[in-house]
Write a protein that holds these residues in place. Sequence first.
Motif, mmCIF file in Angstrom:
data_model
loop_
_atom_site.group_PDB
_atom_site.id
_atom_site.type_symbol
_atom_site.label_atom_id
_atom_site.label_comp_id
_atom_site.label_asym_id
_atom_site.label_seq_id
_atom_site.Cartn_x
_atom_site.Cartn_y
_atom_site.Cartn_z
ATOM 1 N N ASP A 91 0.826 -1.205 0.000
ATOM 2 C CA ASP A 91 0.000 0.000 0.000
ATOM 3 C C ASP A 91 0.863 1.259 0.000
ATOM 4 O O ASP A 91 2.101 1.189 -0.019
ATOM 5 N N ALA A 92 0.209 2.408 0.036
ATOM 6 C CA ALA A 92 0.923 3.685 -0.070
ATOM 7 C C ALA A 92 1.879 3.913 1.088
ATOM 8 O O ALA A 92 2.862 4.644 0.961
ATOM 9 N N ALA A 93 1.616 3.293 2.227
ATOM 10 C CA ALA A 93 2.501 3.441 3.392
ATOM 11 C C ALA A 93 3.662 2.456 3.357
ATOM 12 O O ALA A 93 4.536 2.500 4.230
ATOM 13 N N GLY A 94 3.678 1.559 2.369
ATOM 14 C CA GLY A 94 4.742 0.578 2.266
ATOM 15 C C GLY A 94 4.456 -0.727 2.967
ATOM 16 O O GLY A 94 5.346 -1.563 3.119
ATOM 17 N N ALA A 95 3.208 -0.925 3.390
ATOM 18 C CA ALA A 95 2.838 -2.148 4.108
ATOM 19 C C ALA A 95 2.426 -3.235 3.127
ATOM 20 O O ALA A 95 1.678 -2.985 2.178
ATOM 21 N N LEU A 96 2.900 -4.443 3.376
ATOM 22 C CA LEU A 96 2.555 -5.596 2.550
ATOM 23 C C LEU A 96 1.258 -6.217 3.055
ATOM 24 O O LEU A 96 1.036 -6.318 4.265
ATOM 25 N N ARG A 97 0.410 -6.622 2.127
ATOM 26 C CA ARG A 97 -0.817 -7.319 2.512
ATOM 27 C C ARG A 97 -0.484 -8.518 3.387
ATOM 28 O O ARG A 97 0.434 -9.289 3.090
ATOM 29 N N GLY A 98 -1.245 -8.698 4.450
ATOM 30 C CA GLY A 98 -0.934 -9.759 5.396
ATOM 31 C C GLY A 98 -1.320 -11.143 4.952
ATOM 32 O O GLY A 98 -0.927 -12.128 5.577
ATOM 33 N N ASP A 99 -2.061 -11.263 3.855
ATOM 34 C CA ASP A 99 -2.555 -12.569 3.423
ATOM 35 C C ASP A 99 -1.798 -13.131 2.231
ATOM 36 O O ASP A 99 -2.239 -14.100 1.617
ATOM 37 N N CYS A 100 -0.667 -12.538 1.872
ATOM 38 C CA CYS A 100 0.057 -13.007 0.695
ATOM 39 C C CYS A 100 1.401 -13.628 1.075
ATOM 40 O O CYS A 100 1.965 -13.340 2.137
ATOM 41 N N TYR A 101 1.892 -14.473 0.190
ATOM 42 C CA TYR A 101 3.173 -15.134 0.401
ATOM 43 C C TYR A 101 4.309 -14.138 0.161
ATOM 44 O O TYR A 101 4.258 -13.334 -0.771
ATOM 45 N N ILE A 102 5.349 -14.210 0.982
ATOM 46 C CA ILE A 102 6.511 -13.323 0.841
ATOM 47 C C ILE A 102 7.656 -14.130 0.245
ATOM 48 O O ILE A 102 8.185 -15.046 0.888
ATOM 49 N N PRO A 103 8.067 -13.838 -0.987
ATOM 50 C CA PRO A 103 9.158 -14.592 -1.599
ATOM 51 C C PRO A 103 10.446 -14.505 -0.789
ATOM 52 O O PRO A 103 10.755 -13.476 -0.183
ATOM 53 N N ALA A 104 11.195 -15.605 -0.785
ATOM 54 C CA ALA A 104 12.452 -15.649 -0.049
ATOM 55 C C ALA A 104 13.426 -14.592 -0.548
ATOM 56 O O ALA A 104 14.246 -14.075 0.217
ATOM 57 N N TYR A 105 13.334 -14.260 -1.832
ATOM 58 C CA TYR A 105 14.194 -13.223 -2.400
ATOM 59 C C TYR A 105 14.034 -11.909 -1.632
ATOM 60 O O TYR A 105 15.000 -11.170 -1.430
ATOM 61 N N ALA A 106 12.803 -11.616 -1.214
ATOM 62 C CA ALA A 106 12.546 -10.393 -0.455
ATOM 63 C C ALA A 106 12.856 -10.586 1.023
ATOM 64 O O ALA A 106 13.338 -9.664 1.691
ATOM 65 N N ARG A 107 12.603 -11.780 1.548
ATOM 66 C CA ARG A 107 12.810 -12.023 2.982
ATOM 67 C C ARG A 107 14.276 -11.975 3.380
ATOM 68 O O ARG A 107 14.590 -11.700 4.528
ATOM 69 N N ARG A 108 15.188 -12.227 2.462
ATOM 70 C CA ARG A 108 16.602 -12.209 2.829
ATOM 71 C C ARG A 108 17.158 -10.789 2.941
ATOM 72 O O ARG A 108 18.228 -10.583 3.499
ATOM 73 N N TYR A 109 16.466 -9.808 2.377
ATOM 74 C CA TYR A 109 16.918 -8.422 2.409
ATOM 75 C C TYR A 109 17.052 -7.930 3.856
ATOM 76 O O TYR A 109 16.204 -8.256 4.683
ATOM 77 N N PRO A 110 18.118 -7.180 4.204
ATOM 78 C CA PRO A 110 19.099 -6.513 3.349
ATOM 79 C C PRO A 110 20.366 -7.321 3.069
ATOM 80 O O PRO A 110 21.376 -6.758 2.636
ATOM 81 N N PHE A 111 20.346 -8.634 3.322
ATOM 82 C CA PHE A 111 21.530 -9.457 3.099
ATOM 83 C C PHE A 111 21.473 -10.117 1.730
ATOM 84 O O PHE A 111 20.398 -10.370 1.187
ATOM 85 N N VAL A 112 22.657 -10.432 1.198
ATOM 86 C CA VAL A 112 22.742 -11.107 -0.089
ATOM 87 C C VAL A 112 24.156 -11.661 -0.237
ATOM 88 O O VAL A 112 25.111 -11.117 0.325
ATOM 89 N N PHE A 113 24.284 -12.739 -0.973
ATOM 90 C CA PHE A 113 25.601 -13.247 -1.327
ATOM 91 C C PHE A 113 26.073 -12.575 -2.610
ATOM 92 O O PHE A 113 25.289 -12.355 -3.535
ATOM 93 N N ALA A 114 27.367 -12.263 -2.662
ATOM 94 C CA ALA A 114 27.999 -11.780 -3.888
ATOM 95 C C ALA A 114 29.087 -12.769 -4.275
ATOM 96 O O ALA A 114 29.691 -13.413 -3.415
ATOM 97 N N ASN A 115 29.321 -12.876 -5.576
ATOM 98 C CA ASN A 115 30.273 -13.843 -6.093
ATOM 99 C C ASN A 115 31.671 -13.242 -6.175
ATOM 100 O O ASN A 115 31.889 -12.247 -6.857
#
Length: 262
Positions: A91-115
């Motif tokens: 939504d406009a405040a940046g809140a994610l709908r509570g009934d949807c799946y959160i992809p792991a790609y987003a859940r790992r943020y702010p961490f990430v592996f670099a090669n």
Amino acid sequence: MTDTPLPSESPLTGNVLFYSQPEPITIEAHGDLGVNATDNPYAFIAQSHLVPLTVTEFAPAALSYPVIFLGDTKQPVAVMGLGEGQNLFIDAAGALRGDCYIPAYARRYPFVFANDQEQNRMILCIDRAAPFVAKGGEVPLFVNGEPSDYVNAAMEFCNNFEGERQRTESFVALLNELDLFDTREAVFTPRDEQGNPGQPQKLAEYQAVSEDKLKALSPEKLAELRDNGALGQIYAHLPSLLGWDGLIALAVQRSNAPAGNA
């Protein structure tokens, strides 16, 4: 291959969606940093209508989004909006709908592996530009000169994610080998107040598994796909494509909402 959060003497490679300032985590550069709690930790995906998925996420993601394949690499993604710059689940405040799946790609943020190709290892990085990463943050990155439990947990999560990413590449390679992909279009036909159909509008062009090609496989090959788990993931992907109608409904709902609630 090492997966410890150590400084790197050689250049890191690769650009990662959503990360604007990824830095290898070191005690020298980040010893005084921590992460603050935030009400909207996924606001950073608000301007993206696509979020990458791994193959083992197809089933839970399919309950919320169309799961499609894009580009030459046929990267699987969750479709969260109908166009660039629009995420219908934030939504406009940046809140994610509570009934949807959160992809792991987003859940790992702010961490990430670099090669780190020169030293043949993956380096744990943090997006220094993340608004909830700050000096003296509530959850420290280091404690007594060592990575905190929080960082170690992030390391494990990113390690698991890397394994799932490689598994996803193998899954896509198998589907390519069997020539199971087809090009599809998502089309919306608007209607006027009387219910009369207007001109169809193409929303997207993407790759999906062809049910006809799947049915044409030999019983032996289908059994192989069943036994290695690929068939179950395909059967999660296919019904997810019905989710385009849900996205259209969300877009209409948002366009009709008062400006303050959009």
